[in-house]
Design a protein around this motif. Structure first.
Motif, PDB file in Angstrom:
ATOM      1  N   ILE A 165       9.778   6.292   0.745  1.00 48.02           N
ATOM      2  CA  ILE A 165      10.611   5.682  -0.298  1.00 48.02           C
ATOM      3  C   ILE A 165      11.200   6.738  -1.190  1.00 48.02           C
ATOM      4  N   THR A 166      10.585   7.907  -1.213  1.00 51.64           N
ATOM      5  CA  THR A 166      11.007   8.927  -2.176  1.00 51.64           C
ATOM      6  C   THR A 166      12.269   9.656  -1.833  1.00 51.64           C
ATOM      7  N   PHE A 167      12.498   9.857  -0.556  1.00 50.05           N
ATOM      8  CA  PHE A 167      13.460  10.857  -0.158  1.00 50.05           C
ATOM      9  C   PHE A 167      14.806  10.762  -0.856  1.00 50.05           C
ATOM     10  N   HIS A 168      15.394   9.578  -0.887  1.00 50.74           N
ATOM     11  CA  HIS A 168      16.735   9.483  -1.470  1.00 50.74           C
ATOM     12  C   HIS A 168      16.728   9.413  -2.974  1.00 50.74           C
ATOM     13  N   PHE A 169      15.549   9.278  -3.554  1.00 51.02           N
ATOM     14  CA  PHE A 169      15.521   9.178  -5.006  1.00 51.02           C
ATOM     15  C   PHE A 169      15.143  10.493  -5.656  1.00 51.02           C
ATOM     16  N   ARG A 170      14.954  11.514  -4.857  1.00 51.29           N
ATOM     17  CA  ARG A 170      14.526  12.768  -5.461  1.00 51.29           C
ATOM     18  C   ARG A 170      15.663  13.730  -5.700  1.00 51.29           C
ATOM     19  N   LYS A 180       5.469 -13.575   0.462  1.00 43.46           N
ATOM     20  CA  LYS A 180       6.154 -14.727   1.046  1.00 43.46           C
ATOM     21  C   LYS A 180       5.957 -14.797   2.550  1.00 43.46           C
ATOM     22  N   PHE A 181       6.048 -13.645   3.227  1.00 45.19           N
ATOM     23  CA  PHE A 181       5.968 -13.671   4.668  1.00 45.19           C
ATOM     24  C   PHE A 181       4.599 -13.254   5.184  1.00 45.19           C
ATOM     25  N   ASN A 182       3.655 -13.090   4.266  1.00 43.33           N
ATOM     26  CA  ASN A 182       2.283 -12.765   4.655  1.00 43.33           C
ATOM     27  C   ASN A 182       2.226 -11.522   5.527  1.00 43.33           C
ATOM     28  N   LEU A 183       2.872 -10.459   5.066  1.00 46.35           N
ATOM     29  CA  LEU A 183       2.817  -9.234   5.840  1.00 46.35           C
ATOM     30  C   LEU A 183       2.346  -8.082   4.951  1.00 46.35           C
ATOM     31  N   ALA A 184       2.090  -6.946   5.578  1.00 49.66           N
ATOM     32  CA  ALA A 184       1.651  -5.768   4.832  1.00 49.66           C
ATOM     33  C   ALA A 184       2.859  -4.867   4.628  1.00 49.66           C
ATOM     34  N   VAL A 185       2.968  -4.296   3.455  1.00 53.89           N
ATOM     35  CA  VAL A 185       4.045  -3.346   3.217  1.00 53.89           C
ATOM     36  C   VAL A 185       3.414  -1.985   2.973  1.00 53.89           C
ATOM     37  N   VAL A 186       3.855  -0.986   3.728  1.00 54.43           N
ATOM     38  CA  VAL A 186       3.306   0.353   3.589  1.00 54.43           C
ATOM     39  C   VAL A 186       4.438   1.268   3.143  1.00 54.43           C
ATOM     40  N   LEU A 187       4.260   1.910   2.002  1.00 49.58           N
ATOM     41  CA  LEU A 187       5.301   2.803   1.494  1.00 49.58           C
ATOM     42  C   LEU A 187       4.760   4.225   1.545  1.00 49.58           C
ATOM     43  N   LEU A 188       5.480   5.119   2.197  1.00 49.38           N
ATOM     44  CA  LEU A 188       5.024   6.496   2.266  1.00 49.38           C
ATOM     45  C   LEU A 188       5.733   7.309   1.189  1.00 49.38           C
ATOM     46  N   ASN A 189       4.969   8.145   0.533  1.00 45.16           N
ATOM     47  CA  ASN A 189       5.516   8.877  -0.606  1.00 45.16           C
ATOM     48  C   ASN A 189       5.267  10.369  -0.444  1.00 45.16           C
ATOM     49  N   GLN A 190       6.082  11.166  -1.132  1.00 45.11           N
ATOM     50  CA  GLN A 190       5.903  12.614  -1.068  1.00 45.11           C
ATOM     51  C   GLN A 190       5.147  13.089  -2.299  1.00 45.11           C
ATOM     52  N   VAL A 191       4.964  14.397  -2.396  1.00 44.92           N
ATOM     53  CA  VAL A 191       4.235  14.918  -3.552  1.00 44.92           C
ATOM     54  C   VAL A 191       5.128  15.830  -4.367  1.00 44.92           C
ATOM     55  N   THR A 192       4.716  16.015  -5.585  1.00 47.52           N
ATOM     56  CA  THR A 192       5.397  16.940  -6.453  1.00 47.52           C
ATOM     57  C   THR A 192       4.317  17.586  -7.315  1.00 47.52           C
ATOM     58  N   THR A 193       4.720  18.579  -8.105  1.00 42.11           N
ATOM     59  CA  THR A 193       3.697  19.197  -8.949  1.00 42.11           C
ATOM     60  C   THR A 193       3.908  18.745 -10.389  1.00 42.11           C
ATOM     61  N   LEU A 207      -1.112  18.756  -8.059  1.00 43.53           N
ATOM     62  CA  LEU A 207      -0.303  17.944  -7.166  1.00 43.53           C
ATOM     63  C   LEU A 207      -0.406  16.487  -7.587  1.00 43.53           C
ATOM     64  N   THR A 208       0.676  15.796  -7.441  1.00 45.23           N
ATOM     65  CA  THR A 208       0.632  14.368  -7.719  1.00 45.23           C
ATOM     66  C   THR A 208       1.719  13.708  -6.884  1.00 45.23           C
ATOM     67  N   LEU A 209       1.600  12.402  -6.721  1.00 47.16           N
ATOM     68  CA  LEU A 209       2.615  11.727  -5.920  1.00 47.16           C
ATOM     69  C   LEU A 209       3.928  11.668  -6.698  1.00 47.16           C
ATOM     70  N   ALA A 210       5.003  11.708  -5.972  1.00 44.90           N
ATOM     71  CA  ALA A 210       6.327  11.777  -6.589  1.00 44.90           C
ATOM     72  C   ALA A 210       6.716  10.432  -7.217  1.00 44.90           C
ATOM     73  N   LEU A 211       7.823  10.426  -7.867  1.00 46.88           N
ATOM     74  CA  LEU A 211       8.464   9.268  -8.485  1.00 46.88           C
ATOM     75  C   LEU A 211       7.896   8.894  -9.846  1.00 46.88           C
ATOM     76  N   GLY A 212       6.981   9.645 -10.348  1.00 44.96           N
ATOM     77  CA  GLY A 212       6.632   9.480 -11.750  1.00 44.96           C
ATOM     78  C   GLY A 212       5.580   8.436 -12.063  1.00 44.96           C
ATOM     79  N   THR A 237       0.851  -1.192   0.000  1.00 44.93           N
ATOM     80  CA  THR A 237       0.000   0.000   0.000  1.00 44.93           C
ATOM     81  C   THR A 237       0.880   1.233   0.000  1.00 44.93           C
ATOM     82  N   GLU A 238       0.591   2.148  -0.895  1.00 43.15           N
ATOM     83  CA  GLU A 238       1.373   3.379  -0.951  1.00 43.15           C
ATOM     84  C   GLU A 238       0.511   4.513  -0.395  1.00 43.15           C
ATOM     85  N   ILE A 239       1.083   5.310   0.482  1.00 44.64           N
ATOM     86  CA  ILE A 239       0.330   6.423   1.061  1.00 44.64           C
ATOM     87  C   ILE A 239       1.125   7.689   0.810  1.00 44.64           C
TER      88      ILE A 239
END
Lengths: 349, 345
Positions: free
Chosen positions: B230-235, B261-274, B283-288, B110-112
């Motif tokens: 997830i965005t911070f170092h890729f921006r 595989k491990f039956n867990l939830a993955v939550v990725l937090l993302n920033q915004v860009t214009t 506004l839209t979420l970053a990383l394209g 899930t990306e937030i």
């Protein structure tokens, strides 16, 4: 961590040799390639490559700890669990003790509102010995706008002032800081202001301070000191870039009637910087009084405190603070601002 | 099926082709010692090559309509059972849980995303605490891995939220007049594994290392992995955009694999860009755009007037809806305003 040499990671000799033969010398080089690419490049089977990548990742991965041990470490090692008290009770309570260590705190507001006064207050506080409520260490004050006058604001031998004259000097001083921070027992770093240099030189919107942002953040973190920066404002049309596609468009009539459009001042350096800063303190003037709002902070609610500045310094009018609701907390009102700066938007003319 | 499409090293491939083995069927009934002799390689290497080849040709059999059961597949019926019985991680805000179909699901990424100050880190910390709610209260009783790339993880805040959660559990106790487990706030903190990542290399290394970490801690039961953000170092100053896209999609695949595989939830937090869309900046979420395809679910947190709202932007099974929430001293909670209705869009 990223520059760890593969040759020192204890991989089996044969594969370590292949890595260096193909010029993949650091962990960073290895992670930039996918496993298939590595396999092609090094001419080694997939399983071997995956095992090697796993080993490299394990070593270049930062160590983990539980949140509990983090808390205990802070409580044990740091003054007030990592906070610099500002002496303004309401603010200190809202921030769980004061300006936090290890993160960047930003004071943003229009000119003349009191940002530099706050910085000076913090500088003096940090240089006081711990018995008097300070941090008992040195303070590095990077004074870009040359506002620091020790005659006016009092001085101690522990506040070191740097006055870089250009962006490149600023960059240089930052780089040298890393070493001196640890050597000279510096407890606080203040940069006043982040925006003065670039807008003076380029005059066309915020240039990329990407490197500076990460560097300042990393300084704050590895030396576990509070870093305070000040930021100026620039005008922006309220509805520009504040909506998502699914929210629909701004109704055309509101754009045409320019008197109704509110010009909210937005901190210069843009949204990218806003993400990097952890605590955002917005200063503004409202109905003749000065207000400081906690606009972004993961540990405090959105509160605003009215304050005044007089000869004896900064004092709060009311220690309880008022709740600031909604995105208002993030925007800056500036009354009495004549001459609206045109942001280049056609509709405004 | 061609030998050139096998995932083996180039020199082995070259030897296979020069020895005359150009298709998989030619390898199907070969013994390792024969292959080793032909290619002049060791027998172990030959065994490896044949393993890879048979893995591939197993798929061939399906194409030809044979009744061989596909390795690793599940019937849709089994999957439905699994999904119905799997628990979700509550967000402590019932409106938000409602539009999420119960909460954040396991086995999904899930990306937030949202503007700074909207509450992404708050939600991340809330989930890291809520995943630990014991099964008697309807929780997953799992642990959390929190990968912090921005340094926004404030321990004091985690303690506040943990205390509020423990208090809520106590209230629940008294309501049901049961004497259930009494969790100390500090024990919540003990179950959050915190990684502080300072460069993108470390970020990739952590994701790679997580598989080993999770296997080693299998009994411990990590049920959620939160990456903030997830965005911070890729921006900043990423010169090679093609590399960025490759690295990000590689990371997305890996976390998806971990989730399954491990039956867990993955939550990725993302920033915004214009982004310049239809004549204006939006506004839209970053990383394209290519990243937008990588995650299973996408939630956007935004301001609507004075209230915070969450919008389901992308989900394979949930309708597009938005709901309000607030960030209080106790964490994420229901908004108490009048217009609380969940809006279906």
């Amino acid at each position: 961590m990223a520059n760890k040499l593969i040759s020192e990671m204890g991989l089996p000799k044969s594969i370590a040799n292949v890595f260096s033969a193909r010029n993949i010398l650091t962990a960073k080089d290895a992670s930039s390639l996918s496993e298939f690419e590595l396999m092609e490049l090094m001419d080694v089977g997939l399983e071997e490559v995956m095992a090697a990548v796993l080993r490299i990742s394990e070593i270049s991965c930062p160590p983990y700890q539980t949140a509990l041990s983090l808390l205990e470490q802070r409580n044990h090692n740091e003054y007030l669990a990592g906070h610099l008290p500002t002496g303004l009770i309401g603010l200190d309570e809202a921030l769980c003790g004061g300006i936090p260590f290890g993160v960047v705190t930003e004071f943003v507001g229009p000119s003349g509102i009191g940002k530099t006064r706050f910085c000076l207050k913090l500088a003096l506080l940090a240089s006081l010995p711990t018995s008097h409520g300070g941090l008992g260490g040195r303070v590095i004050y990077i004074d870009v706008e040359s506002k620091f006058s020790s005659r006016r604001h009092g001085s101690t031998g522990r506040i070191l002032v740097l006055q870089p004259a250009s962006l490149s000097e600023f960059t240089e001083s930052l780089q040298k800081l890393k070493v001196s921070l640890l050597q000279h027992d510096v407890k606080l770093l203040i940069i006043d202001s982040m925006t003065a240099l670039p807008s003076g030189e380029y005059g066309q919107g915020p240039p990329k301070l990407g490197w500076h942002i990460s560097f300042i953040k990393s300084l704050a973190e590895c030396c576990r000191i509070p870093v305070v920066v000040t930021n100026q404002v620039r005008s922006q049309v309220r509805d520009e870039a504040s909506r998502y596609v699914f929210q629909g468009h701004v109704r055309a009539d509101t754009l045409e009637d320019t008197s109704k459009v509110e010009y909210h001042l937005v901190a210069a350096l843009g949204i990218h910087w806003a993400h990097a800063v952890s605590i955002h303190l917005v200063l503004e003037s409202r109905s003749g009084k000065r207000l400081i709002k906690i606009a972004k902070s993961s540990i405090s609610p959105s509160l605003g405190f009215f304050f005044r500045i007089d000869a004896s310094g900064i004092s709060f009018l009311n220690n309880e603070g008022e709740e600031m609701t909604g995105p208002e907390a993030n925007s800056i009102h500036c009354q009495g601002q004549s001459g609206i700066i045109n942001y280049g938007h056609e509709a405004l003319q | 099926m061609d030998v050139s499409s096998l995932p083996i090293s180039p020199s082995h491939r070259g030897k296979l082709i020069s020895a005359g083995y150009s298709s998989l069927s030619s390898l199907s009934s070969l013994s390792p010692s024969r292959l080793a002799l032909d290619l002049k390689i060791s027998e172990n290497e030959a065994v490896e090559i044949l393993k890879v080849a048979s893995g591939r040709s197993g798929q061939d059999k399906i194409e030809s309509g044979s009744r061989a059961i596909v390795n690793g597949a599940q019937t849709a019926w089994d999957m439905l059972h699994e999904e119905e019985s799997s628990k979700c991680i509550t967000t402590s805000c019932s409106n938000l849980d409602e539009i999420l179909g119960g909460g954040i699901h396991c086995k999904e990424v899930t990306e937030i995303g949202g503007v700074p100050g909207i509450g992404k880190t708050q939600l991340g910390i809330q989930l890291a605490v809520n995943v630990q709610i014991p099964a008697e209260y309807g929780g997953l009783a799992g642990k959390a891995v929190y990968i912090d790339t921005e340094g926004s993880f404030m321990v004091e805040r985690v303690l506040q939220i943990a205390e509020a959660c423990a208090q809520d559990m106590l209230e629940y106790n008294t309501l049901l007049r049961r004497d259930l487990v009494d969790k100390q706030p500090k024990s919540f903190l003990d179950n959050i594994f915190y990684f502080r990542v300072c460069t993108y290399t470390e970020q990739i290394a952590v994701i790679n290392y997580l598989e080993k970490f999770l296997s080693e801690h299998k009994d411990v039961g990590v049920k959620v992995v939160i990456v903030d953000s997830i965005t911070f170092h890729f921006r900043q100053d990423f010169e090679d955009m093609a590399l960025r896209t490759r690295l990000l999609s590689g990371m997305a695949l890996k976390v998806m694999k971990l989730a399954k595989k491990f039956n867990l939830a993955v939550v990725l937090l993302n920033q915004v860009t214009t982004k310049f869309v239809e004549g204006s900046f939006q506004l839209t979420l970053a990383l394209g755009d290519s990243w937008a395809h990588a995650t299973t679910n996408r939630i956007i947190l935004y301001w609507n007037g004075n209230e915070r709202r969450a919008f389901i932007d992308k989900s394979p099974s949930l309708p597009s809806a938005s709901s309000p929430y607030t960030v209080t001293g106790r964490g994420i909670r229901n908004s108490t305003s009048n217009c609380k209705r969940v809006k279906l869009m």
